[in-house]
Design an enzyme around this catalytic site. Structure first.
Site, PDB file in Angstrom:
ATOM      1  N   ASP A 167       0.925  -1.057   0.035  1.00  0.00           N
ATOM      2  CA  ASP A 167      -0.056  -0.102  -0.070  1.00  0.00           C
ATOM      3  C   ASP A 167       0.917   1.243  -0.046  1.00  0.00           C
ATOM      4  O   ASP A 167       1.380   1.560   1.103  1.00  0.00           O
ATOM      5  CB  ASP A 167      -0.935  -0.043   1.182  1.00  0.00           C
ATOM      6  N   LYS A 235      -6.718   3.445  -3.517  1.00  0.00           N
ATOM      7  CA  LYS A 235      -7.266   3.248  -2.135  1.00  0.00           C
ATOM      8  C   LYS A 235      -7.413   4.693  -1.647  1.00  0.00           C
ATOM      9  O   LYS A 235      -6.721   5.674  -2.284  1.00  0.00           O
ATOM     10  CB  LYS A 235      -6.242   2.530  -1.392  1.00  0.00           C
ATOM     11  N   LYS A 271     -10.029   0.360  -2.732  1.00  0.00           N
ATOM     12  CA  LYS A 271     -10.217  -0.158  -1.110  1.00  0.00           C
ATOM     13  C   LYS A 271     -10.675   1.461  -0.554  1.00  0.00           C
ATOM     14  O   LYS A 271      -9.583   2.228  -0.272  1.00  0.00           O
ATOM     15  CB  LYS A 271      -8.823  -0.514  -0.700  1.00  0.00           C
TER      16      LYS A 271
END
Length: 335
Positions: A167, A235, A271
């Site tokens: 991430d 995300k 996400k």
């Protein structure tokens, strides 16, 4: 699944952009995308947020939420023991009910990856097949304020330690200053750092930190830029900046993913992370995903919840449903 070749992503970007992904070319492309109708977007999100699910779907929805959670600990005080406890909960969320599904992943700082991998043991694996992945935040999370050399070393170290997913955070300062080529190059370089010696690749989630992007137009442009550069997921947030995930922003990102799929045939994950704590709110996201990109996106390699406290509420609602002490009003409007 993530592409294992950076060339594939860059070649696709060049073909779509009509040139190399420098500042001028990317500015022309990104600013040519129609602006966001903020009122319309928020109305669509509000409407989806009031949609109900059938009574027979309650148990399915709760279990699906669990299977899509990235159970997270990202604190300066994290210890190997805390990570082991997190892994134990990820693998066996409710010791009183063996039918409870596992979460999709545990998300930790890079230096905690070896402890997570060790603690998972045989449970470490593909969440689509019932395993639990290890996700590591990287690239000077959460600020992203570091040299590219440090960001790449951060990523490579986590992948070498066994991280299945990275991430990363984009350089929001560079993006807001219009330095789109720099942001593209950094994402592409991190994607390259996700490659393993055997030719496989860790999945790359690109964190936009939407709370700092300020406008919906910026969120849309950053989403397109991240996908063009090779991100496997987009995300919303680090969870360290407010506002974090919101339904309108997530809807907007899902619309980008839908349009990208129509354009290229490639499926990109989404996400939302930060601030989703209640089952009733998570259900709204499930409905929004299903109505925007389709139910096929409701699987771990295409949708995740970044959360640390959501699981507790889902387990509570699941227990109420199992014991009969459940009211639909506890988590969502029911038909």
């Amino acid at each position: 699944m993530p592409e294992t070749s950076l060339v594939t992503a860059r070649e696709r970007a060049v073909a779509l952009l009509g040139g190399e992904p420098d500042d001028a070319t990317l500015r022309r492309y990104l600013h040519g995308i129609p602006g966001v109708d903020a009122v319309g977007l928020e109305q669509r999100a509000a409407g989806l947020g009031t949609r109900s699910i059938k009574t027979s779907s309650k148990a399915w929805a709760l279990d699906r939420i669990i299977s899509l959670i990235d159970l997270t600990t990202l604190e300066g005080a994290d210890t190997p023991g805390k990570v082991r406890s997190l892994v134990a909960k990820a693998v066996n969320p409710d010791p009183a009910d063996a039918t409870t599904p596992r979460v999709a992943a545990v998300c930790v700082y890079g230096d905690m990856v070896p402890y997570a991998v060790e603690a998972l043991g045989d449970a470490h694996g593909d969440p689509d097949a019932g395993g639990v992945s290890v996700a590591a935040v990287a690239t000077a999370f959460p600020s992203g304020r570091a040299s590219l050399e440090i960001k790449l070393a951060d990523t490579a170290e986590a992948v070498a330690a066994g991280a299945d997913e990275i991430d990363m955070v984009i350089d929001r300062g560079a993006f807001l200053a219009g330095r789109y080529g720099l942001v593209f190059d950094q994402i592409a370089a991190v994607k390259q750092a996700c490659l393993r010696p055997d030719g496989t690749s860790a999945s790359l989630k690109v964190i936009l930190e939407t709370g700092e992007l300020v406008t919906y137009d910026n969120v849309r442009r950053a989403s397109w830029l991240s996908i063009l550069a090779g991100g496997d997921f987009i995300k919303t947030s680090t969870g360290k900046v407010q506002p974090a995930a919101t339904l309108p922003v997530t809807l907007l990102m899902l619309e980008v993913v839908r349009d990208w799929h129509l354009l290229t045939g490639q499926r990109i994950g989404v996400k939302p992370a930060g601030g989703i704590r209640a089952s009733k709110d998570a259900v709204k996201y499930l409905v929004t995903v299903a109505e925007t990109v389709g139910e096929e996106w409701l699987q771990p390699h295409l949708f995740r919840f970044g959360a640390s406290s959501l699981l507790n509420d889902v387990l509570l609602q699941r227990q109420k449903l199992r014991t009969g002490h459940y009211s639909g009003a506890d988590y969502v409007t029911i038909d």
